[in-house]
Enzyme design. Structure first.
Site: not given
Ligand SMILES: *Cc1c(COP(=O)(O)O)cnc(C)c1O
Length: 397
Positions: A63, A116, A188, A213
């Site tokens: 962890r 998001y 982000d 992603k």
């Molecule tokens: C999918 C996504 C998240 C969250 O990510 P997870 O891996 O699903 O927890 C945050 N920001 C954006 C822009 C996303 O597309």
């Protein structure tokens, strides 16, 4: 280890993708193996004490850190040009870590209105209980950020491009505004990936990703990561990740590190296809409008060129036939996979009004920028002609 005569900081992005976070094990492994272990032994009591005190290098417990996870963190930190990275169990784990590390009771956040959904929900539904407040504005006009700032604003949280309407925020302007008011800029960068945009170089203090992603790119894990410019900030992020237990798992880290090596190849292929598909869609009679950063019709087309090296692989478009046309298209596509998420090698299609945002009232949806015929299309690396043919038969069928 052989000594490099090359200056590693000066190598190109594609070279970094393949070599950043290189293994350091005793066997000369070409890639970092999966260290599937929960804990690490100490040679003696003194070594244990020194590791805990931070006086000696070495792992203690997964962890807190693990060689496979560390290799991925080092790789993404180098791609984003930060001091180090903190990998998390999911993208939301990274968002939560940023909020928790940078906000105190009574703090205020200014964020992108089309951020998001769960990133907004975490503030409104959970952090609000601890006295944190948030204002969501259209950050594609940077003056809205300035107007929303309060003396207690601690972070400006920007998602660009944002979801699902592909809005772009000027990161240099956002950084200047945040810093002039003593706030930090958190970005982000999930939709662009570090291949197309490097927020730390544009003034951001923390950059985060859902590596689920584009970074991983193969739709087989969920994960997140944060990178900071400043070691003190990085330490705060790491301490929250460790304390909350939202660490990444070694197997997850191995897959993400494997996936990211082809990020540039995947993104180049997908964005070339996206340009063709978006251009084709814009000329179709069934389509009211197309939002693609590579098209001059995009409202922030010029601004995006100043901070992104390419338009990416995400397309949004509005069907003239509204809700019913959206549902029909979803049921008729044969190649694009009907699923949420994005950024993988496979093309995904989604209709927010009947899927992700179906529970919201239509008026509420519209306020969030989600019209009834809005379709989100994440372009993969299939033959672009096949993807166009798939859309053609689905639209005409
Ligand atoms: C999918 C996504 C998240 C969250 O990510 P997870 O891996 O699903 O927890 C945050 N920001 C954006 C822009 C996303 O597309």
């Amino acid at each position: 280890m052989t000594k490099l005569t090359l200056d590693k900081q000066k190598t190109g992005f594609m070279t970094k993708l393949v070599h950043a976070g290189a293994p350091e094990d005793a066997y000369g492994s070409a890639v970092t193996p999966i260290y599937q272990t929960s804990t690490f032994s100490f040679n003696n009591a003194q070594e244990g004490a020194d590791r805990f005190a931070g006086k000696a290098e070495g792992y203690i417990y997964t962890r807190l850190g693990n060689p496979t996870i560390h290799a991925l963190e080092a790789c993404i930190a180098e791609l984003e040009q930060g001091v180090a990275g903190v990998a998390t169990s999911s993208g939301m784990g990274a968002v939560m870590t940023a909020y928790m590390a940078l906000l105190n009771q009574g703090a205020h956040v200014v964020s992108t209105a089309s951020v998001y959904g769960p990133s907004r929900g975490l503030l409104d539904d959970h952090f609000a209980r601890f006295g944190v407040s948030a204002t969501f504005v259209d950050t594609s006009d940077a003056s809205n950020i300035e107007k929303a700032l309060r003396p207690e604003t601690r972070i400006v949280y920007i998602e660009t491009p944002s979801n699902p309407n592909m809005q772009v925020t000027d990161l240099r302007a956002a950084a200047a505004i945040a810093h002039a008011h003593g706030a930090l800029l958190v970005v982000d960068n999930t939709f662009a990936s570090p291949y197309l945009q490097q927020p730390l170089l544009l003034g951001a203090d923390v950059v985060l990703h859902s590596v689920t992603k584009f970074i991983n790119g193969h739709a087989d894990i969920v994960g997140g990561i944060l990178v900071a410019k400043d070691p003190v900030l990085l330490k705060r992020l790491r301490s929250v990740m460790i304390a909350t237990g939202c660490n990444m798992d070694p197997h997850q880290a191995f897959l993400v590190h494997r996936g990211v090596k082809t990020l540039a190849l995947r993104m180049e292929r997908a964005q070339a296809s996206a340009m063709r598909i978006a251009t084709w869609l814009e000329a179709r009679p069934e389509i009211a409008w197309v939002r693609y950063i590579g098209l001059p019709s995009h409202p922030q087309y010029e601004m995006a060129k100043k901070q992104m090296s390419g338009p990416g692989a995400m397309i949004a478009f509005e069907l003239k036939g509204g809700f019913a046309a959206g549902e029909k298209l979803m049921n008729r596509v044969e190649l694009a996979i009907l699923a949420v998420s994005l950024g993988g090698v496979e093309t995904l299609i989604e209709h927010p009004a009947s899927m992700t945002h179906a529970k919201m009232a239509p008026a509420e949806r519209l306020k969030a920028g989600i019209s009834e015929g809005l379709v989100r299309y994440s372009v993969g690396i299939e033959e672009p002609e096949d993807l166009i043919e798939d859309l053609r038969q689905a639209l005409e069928g």
